[in-house]
Design a protein around this motif. Structure first.
Motif, PDB file in Angstrom:
ATOM      1  N   TYR A  49       8.448  -0.979  12.719  1.00 14.93           N
ATOM      2  CA  TYR A  49       9.150  -0.374  11.581  1.00 14.93           C
ATOM      3  C   TYR A  49       8.749   1.083  11.424  1.00 14.93           C
ATOM      4  O   TYR A  49       9.592   1.962  11.191  1.00 14.93           O
ATOM      5  N   ALA A  50       7.463   1.366  11.555  1.00 13.51           N
ATOM      6  CA  ALA A  50       6.975   2.731  11.382  1.00 13.51           C
ATOM      7  C   ALA A  50       7.569   3.679  12.408  1.00 13.51           C
ATOM      8  O   ALA A  50       7.847   4.849  12.106  1.00 13.51           O
ATOM      9  N   ALA A  51       7.794   3.208  13.608  1.00 16.48           N
ATOM     10  CA  ALA A  51       8.284   4.069  14.687  1.00 16.48           C
ATOM     11  C   ALA A  51       9.799   4.143  14.749  1.00 16.48           C
ATOM     12  O   ALA A  51      10.353   5.007  15.451  1.00 16.48           O
TER      13      ALA A  51
ATOM     14  N   ALA B  54      16.675   4.857  11.521  1.00 18.04           N
ATOM     15  CA  ALA B  54      17.464   3.994  10.639  1.00 18.04           C
ATOM     16  C   ALA B  54      18.218   2.917  11.413  1.00 18.04           C
ATOM     17  O   ALA B  54      18.255   1.749  11.004  1.00 18.04           O
ATOM     18  N   VAL B  55      18.823   3.271  12.536  1.00 17.93           N
ATOM     19  CA  VAL B  55      19.587   2.301  13.324  1.00 17.93           C
ATOM     20  C   VAL B  55      18.661   1.250  13.915  1.00 17.93           C
ATOM     21  O   VAL B  55      18.951   0.041  13.895  1.00 17.93           O
ATOM     22  N   GLU B  56      17.523   1.704  14.441  1.00 17.03           N
ATOM     23  CA  GLU B  56      16.565   0.768  15.028  1.00 17.03           C
ATOM     24  C   GLU B  56      15.973  -0.161  13.969  1.00 17.03           C
ATOM     25  O   GLU B  56      15.731  -1.348  14.242  1.00 17.03           O
ATOM     26  N   ARG B  57      15.765   0.362  12.773  1.00 17.80           N
ATOM     27  CA  ARG B  57      15.230  -0.489  11.700  1.00 17.80           C
ATOM     28  C   ARG B  57      16.204  -1.599  11.348  1.00 17.80           C
ATOM     29  O   ARG B  57      15.807  -2.729  11.070  1.00 17.80           O
ATOM     30  N   GLU B  58      17.491  -1.271  11.333  1.00 15.99           N
ATOM     31  CA  GLU B  58      18.489  -2.296  11.005  1.00 15.99           C
ATOM     32  C   GLU B  58      18.455  -3.430  12.015  1.00 15.99           C
ATOM     33  O   GLU B  58      18.499  -4.616  11.642  1.00 15.99           O
ATOM     34  N   ALA B  59      18.347  -3.099  13.307  1.00 16.48           N
ATOM     35  CA  ALA B  59      18.270  -4.132  14.337  1.00 16.48           C
ATOM     36  C   ALA B  59      16.965  -4.918  14.225  1.00 16.48           C
ATOM     37  O   ALA B  59      16.947  -6.151  14.387  1.00 16.48           O
ATOM     38  N   LEU B  60      15.872  -4.221  13.941  1.00 22.47           N
ATOM     39  CA  LEU B  60      14.582  -4.882  13.790  1.00 22.47           C
ATOM     40  C   LEU B  60      14.611  -5.888  12.650  1.00 22.47           C
ATOM     41  O   LEU B  60      14.154  -7.035  12.796  1.00 22.47           O
ATOM     42  N   VAL B  61      15.161  -5.493  11.519  1.00 24.76           N
ATOM     43  CA  VAL B  61      15.224  -6.371  10.353  1.00 24.76           C
ATOM     44  C   VAL B  61      16.125  -7.567  10.631  1.00 24.76           C
ATOM     45  O   VAL B  61      15.798  -8.709  10.271  1.00 24.76           O
TER      46      VAL B  61
ATOM     47  N   ALA C 261       5.061 -11.681  13.190  1.00 24.02           N
ATOM     48  CA  ALA C 261       3.900 -11.339  12.371  1.00 24.02           C
ATOM     49  C   ALA C 261       4.104  -9.965  11.731  1.00 24.02           C
ATOM     50  O   ALA C 261       4.748  -9.075  12.297  1.00 24.02           O
ATOM     51  N   TRP C 262       3.505  -9.800  10.540  1.00 27.23           N
ATOM     52  CA  TRP C 262       3.647  -8.536   9.825  1.00 27.23           C
ATOM     53  C   TRP C 262       3.121  -7.350  10.632  1.00 27.23           C
ATOM     54  O   TRP C 262       3.737  -6.288  10.664  1.00 27.23           O
ATOM     55  N   THR C 263       1.986  -7.514  11.304  1.00 30.10           N
ATOM     56  CA  THR C 263       1.407  -6.389  12.049  1.00 30.10           C
ATOM     57  C   THR C 263       2.365  -5.907  13.135  1.00 30.10           C
ATOM     58  O   THR C 263       2.505  -4.697  13.352  1.00 30.10           O
ATOM     59  N   ASP C 264       3.029  -6.835  13.803  1.00 27.41           N
ATOM     60  CA  ASP C 264       4.000  -6.443  14.827  1.00 27.41           C
ATOM     61  C   ASP C 264       5.209  -5.751  14.201  1.00 27.41           C
ATOM     62  O   ASP C 264       5.685  -4.727  14.701  1.00 27.41           O
ATOM     63  N   PHE C 265       5.702  -6.325  13.103  1.00 19.51           N
ATOM     64  CA  PHE C 265       6.864  -5.745  12.434  1.00 19.51           C
ATOM     65  C   PHE C 265       6.530  -4.351  11.908  1.00 19.51           C
ATOM     66  O   PHE C 265       7.316  -3.407  12.083  1.00 19.51           O
ATOM     67  N   GLU C 266       5.363  -4.207  11.271  1.00 21.36           N
ATOM     68  CA  GLU C 266       5.003  -2.920  10.671  1.00 21.36           C
ATOM     69  C   GLU C 266       4.922  -1.813  11.729  1.00 21.36           C
ATOM     70  O   GLU C 266       5.390  -0.688  11.494  1.00 21.36           O
ATOM     71  N   GLU C 267       4.347  -2.126  12.863  1.00 23.38           N
ATOM     72  CA  GLU C 267       4.217  -1.115  13.921  1.00 23.38           C
ATOM     73  C   GLU C 267       5.586  -0.638  14.389  1.00 23.38           C
ATOM     74  O   GLU C 267       5.825   0.572  14.536  1.00 23.38           O
TER      75      GLU C 267
ATOM     76  N   PRO D 135       0.829  -1.207   0.000  1.00 24.58           N
ATOM     77  CA  PRO D 135       0.000   0.000   0.000  1.00 24.58           C
ATOM     78  C   PRO D 135       0.867   1.261   0.000  1.00 24.58           C
ATOM     79  O   PRO D 135       1.311   1.732   1.043  1.00 24.58           O
ATOM     80  N   LEU D 136       1.081   1.780  -1.193  1.00 25.75           N
ATOM     81  CA  LEU D 136       1.981   2.918  -1.372  1.00 25.75           C
ATOM     82  C   LEU D 136       1.210   4.131  -1.868  1.00 25.75           C
ATOM     83  O   LEU D 136       0.210   3.976  -2.571  1.00 25.75           O
ATOM     84  N   PRO D 137       1.658   5.344  -1.525  1.00 27.10           N
ATOM     85  CA  PRO D 137       2.797   5.678  -0.663  1.00 27.10           C
ATOM     86  C   PRO D 137       2.465   5.480   0.819  1.00 27.10           C
ATOM     87  O   PRO D 137       1.305   5.567   1.203  1.00 27.10           O
ATOM     88  N   ARG D 138       3.507   5.259   1.607  1.00 26.59           N
ATOM     89  CA  ARG D 138       3.344   5.040   3.052  1.00 26.59           C
ATOM     90  C   ARG D 138       4.149   6.058   3.858  1.00 26.59           C
ATOM     91  O   ARG D 138       3.617   6.706   4.758  1.00 26.59           O
ATOM     92  N   PHE D 139       5.428   6.211   3.540  1.00 29.46           N
ATOM     93  CA  PHE D 139       6.278   7.142   4.284  1.00 29.46           C
ATOM     94  C   PHE D 139       6.766   8.317   3.444  1.00 29.46           C
ATOM     95  O   PHE D 139       7.374   9.239   3.967  1.00 29.46           O
ATOM     96  N   LEU D 140       6.531   8.259   2.131  1.00 31.76           N
ATOM     97  CA  LEU D 140       6.871   9.384   1.253  1.00 31.76           C
ATOM     98  C   LEU D 140       5.699   9.607   0.308  1.00 31.76           C
ATOM     99  O   LEU D 140       5.636   9.050  -0.786  1.00 31.76           O
ATOM    100  N   GLY D 141       4.763  10.417   0.764  1.00 31.37           N
ATOM    101  CA  GLY D 141       3.578  10.727  -0.009  1.00 31.37           C
ATOM    102  C   GLY D 141       3.372  12.219  -0.125  1.00 31.37           C
ATOM    103  O   GLY D 141       4.269  13.023   0.177  1.00 31.37           O
ATOM    104  N   PRO D 142       2.199  12.647  -0.544  1.00 28.01           N
ATOM    105  CA  PRO D 142       1.937  14.080  -0.734  1.00 28.01           C
ATOM    106  C   PRO D 142       2.187  14.924   0.508  1.00 28.01           C
ATOM    107  O   PRO D 142       2.711  16.043   0.408  1.00 28.01           O
ATOM    108  N   ALA D 143       1.847  14.411   1.695  1.00 23.98           N
ATOM    109  CA  ALA D 143       2.043  15.204   2.916  1.00 23.98           C
ATOM    110  C   ALA D 143       3.525  15.455   3.174  1.00 23.98           C
ATOM    111  O   ALA D 143       3.922  16.575   3.549  1.00 23.98           O
TER     112      ALA D 143
END
Length: 600
Positions: free
Chosen positions: A347-349, A352-359, A339-345, A286-294
């Protein structure tokens, strides 16, 4: 019925009182503009006469790049099903949707075919004829098969468009520049190489459109240094191998004996990634998510000028990562640990450093993780002991890339491709963000057809093509050209021919097009990278004070509103369609109001 046909001169005195629109460039962008004029005219311009003058020495529709007079060996680099000239419901625009066939539907060919450019030219000519036929009967189209030399006229008055070989100009109430890709005067480094070649009896082919290049000076069996590993290289490779009588028997290339030996290198040292060879099934990211019109609005509203690397690239990284992991978690959950729902939540918050550890915790296999830096610099830090080792290593790299890009178990790669299209559609609104992004996008998303990439290892095994490595340097010394790369320390290759396998840079100051040079001299604004600045709302040309010209518009790759690729993939939002629609509506509204004032 709309009148249409070539014209050898300015409009007659009987028609010169009618409103007049001059479109310079009758290729795909000019055709797309006419299609939008036809779609919007019933709402905005009903009942008023209008002359549209198309100025282009080449056939309307196909233009120069897609003309019929080129080798049938030259293909498009998109599947036929991914090429359309028609809008759909995904395009955000004020005008009406007018759907039409994709290339594969029109030609009656398999959607996964990579059509040759001659067939695409025929499609474009048909689209052009259909767009002209859809115009209201009071709108007349004239084609002038000449070059436009300059545009003059008062800021608030009628414009004069001077054509090559004519003593009188076309009179225009509005002018739209849809010039497409441009030739450029050589920069200082290229002029020096050309001069050196002339002095020492060498061959130097500067940046050019490969189909237009004279390759006859590249002689059979002789080494040729090639700088550039993108689509221009693929065209060069094809014309110098199959174009000289070579053939493929399966994965084996059988030389004709007329081929030179190509030594190719570039900044990355590897070819562009293959086109993906499968379709996306199931849920799309579902795009855009983090880079959209806003987010774009926030960047544009900053009191200080945003910096691409500091302010924009982190949003791009997060958006592409979101596309990648959404697909991985939803289509291949067995290769994840949460689960994706846990990862997505999380990931959104995350930063960059935290995302690397999460992944790292959620995606066990490194090959399932998105590493944009590694993708952009695949040979960084790699060293080969011998030139022969490099050949074997890069053949393996290319064959691995082909396997991955044709294996649906790696469908997260296709999600990233869709993410790149979404990102580019947003970045268009930011204007000139520098050349790096466009090159990165092309490298990942606009590479050659898989069958063409598969030919590179075959040519390498046949000894017709050899790899030089990353960050290839070329020195003109000792009466020859000499190339080297840190990828193979201490090794160099010398040759009496050098080909720059890349397109000319579309800069205002060095454009060979006299009209653009004249605009530059007259005060049109350019970006730091030499692109023509235009109003992002409707494409009006900006002056150096940032003021839009009321009667001049520009669309295409020579502007800071350039869009991804040459054509639009169906149902991806099509930023070029959005631009065409905005310009068409602005032009029709201006001409309508002008006619009303004249009648008052």
């Amino acid at each position: 019925m709309t009148a249409y046909g070539p014209s050898s001169g300015p409009p007659t005195s009987a028609s010169s009182d009618r409103p007049s629109l001059v479109i310079v460039g009758a290729g795909p962008r000019g055709t797309g503009l006419i299609e939008r004029i036809a779609a919007n005219a019933p709402e905005l311009y009903a009942g008023s006469g209008l002359d549209i003058h198309l100025v282009d020495p080449h056939q309307p529709g196909a233009g120069r790049i897609w003309r019929q007079a080129q080798s049938p060996l030259l293909w498009m680099n998109s599947h036929a099903e991914d090429v359309t000239m028609f809008t759909d419901e995904t395009v955000t625009m004020a005008g009406p949707v007018r759907e039409g066939p994709t290339l594969h539907e029109w030609a009656g060919i398999d959607g996964r075919t990579f059509a040759d450019r001659q067939l695409q030219g025929a499609y474009l000519s048909w689209v052009h004829d259909r767009a002209v036929a859809a115009l209201p009967p009071e709108i007349t189209v004239h084609h002038h098969p000449r070059r436009a030399l300059r545009v003059g006229g008062a800021h608030e008055g009628r414009q004069q468009v001077w054509l090559e070989g004519l003593a009188r100009p076309l009179l225009a109430d509005l002018v739209v520049l849809a010039l497409g890709h441009l030739d450029a005067e050589l920069g200082a480094d290229q002029r020096a190489l050309t001069s050196y070649a002339r002095e020492h009896g060498l061959v130097h082919l500067p940046p050019d459109f490969t189909a237009d290049s004279d390759l006859s000076a590249l002689r059979a069996g002789e080494p040729v240094l090639v700088r550039g590993f993108g689509l221009a290289f693929v065209d060069l490779m094809v014309l110098l191998t199959e174009g000289r009588g070579g053939r493929y028997e399966g994965d084996v290339y059988v030389p004709s004996g007329r081929e030179p030996v190509l030594y190719v290198g570039s900044r990355r040292g590897v070819p562009y990634h293959s086109k993906i060879g499968y379709d996306l099934s199931g849920e799309r990211p579902p795009l855009p998510r983090f880079l959209g019109p806003a987010e774009v609005e926030a960047l544009l509203a900053r009191p200080d000028r945003f910096d691409f690397r500091r302010d924009v690239w982190p949003l791009v990284e997060k958006e592409l990562g979101f596309a990648h992991y959404h697909r991985l978690f939803t289509a291949h959950p067995e290769r994840t640990t949460v689960a994706w729902t846990d990862f997505e939540e999380k990931y959104a918050a995350a930063d960059a450093v935290e995302r690397e550890a999460l992944v790292s915790a959620a995606v066990p296999d490194p090959s399932d993780r998105l590493d944009l830096a590694a993708l952009d610099h695949p040979l960084d830090g790699m060293r080969y002991a011998t030139h022969e080792d490099l050949q074997e290593g890069l053949r393996g790299y290319i064959e691995d890339d082909l396997r991955r890009r044709h294996d649906a178990s790696h469908s997260a790669d296709l999600a990233v491709f869709l993410g790149l299209l979404s990102v580019y559609g947003q970045l268009v609104r930011l204007g000139d963000i520098g050349p790096w992004w466009h090159g990165f996008f092309s490298y990942l998303a606009s590479g050659p057809p898989g069958p063409r990439l598969r030919q590179i290892p075959a040519l390498s095994r046949a000894g017709v093509l050899k790899f030089v490595g990353a960050d290839m340097t070329v020195r003109a010394e000792d009466g020859v050209f000499r190339a080297s790369s840190a990828t193979v320390p201490g090794h160099s290759v010398e040759a009496r021919a050098l080909v720059e396998a890349r397109l000319p840079e579309p800069t205002l100051g060095r454009a060979r097009d006299p009209l653009l040079r004249a605009l530059h001299t007259d005060g049109a604004a350019e970006t730091p990278d030499g692109l023509l600045r235009v109003d992002p709302v409707d494409g009006r040309v900006l002056d150096r004070a940032g003021r839009p010209h009321p009667r001049r518009f520009a669309l295409g790759p020579f502007t800071d509103g350039r869009t991804p690729g040459a054509f639009t993939r169906p149902r991806t939002g099509g930023p070029a369609f959005r631009q065409n629609d905005a310009t068409a509506r602005a032009a029709l509204a201006f001409l309508r109001d002008l006619a009303c004032r004249a009648a008052a």
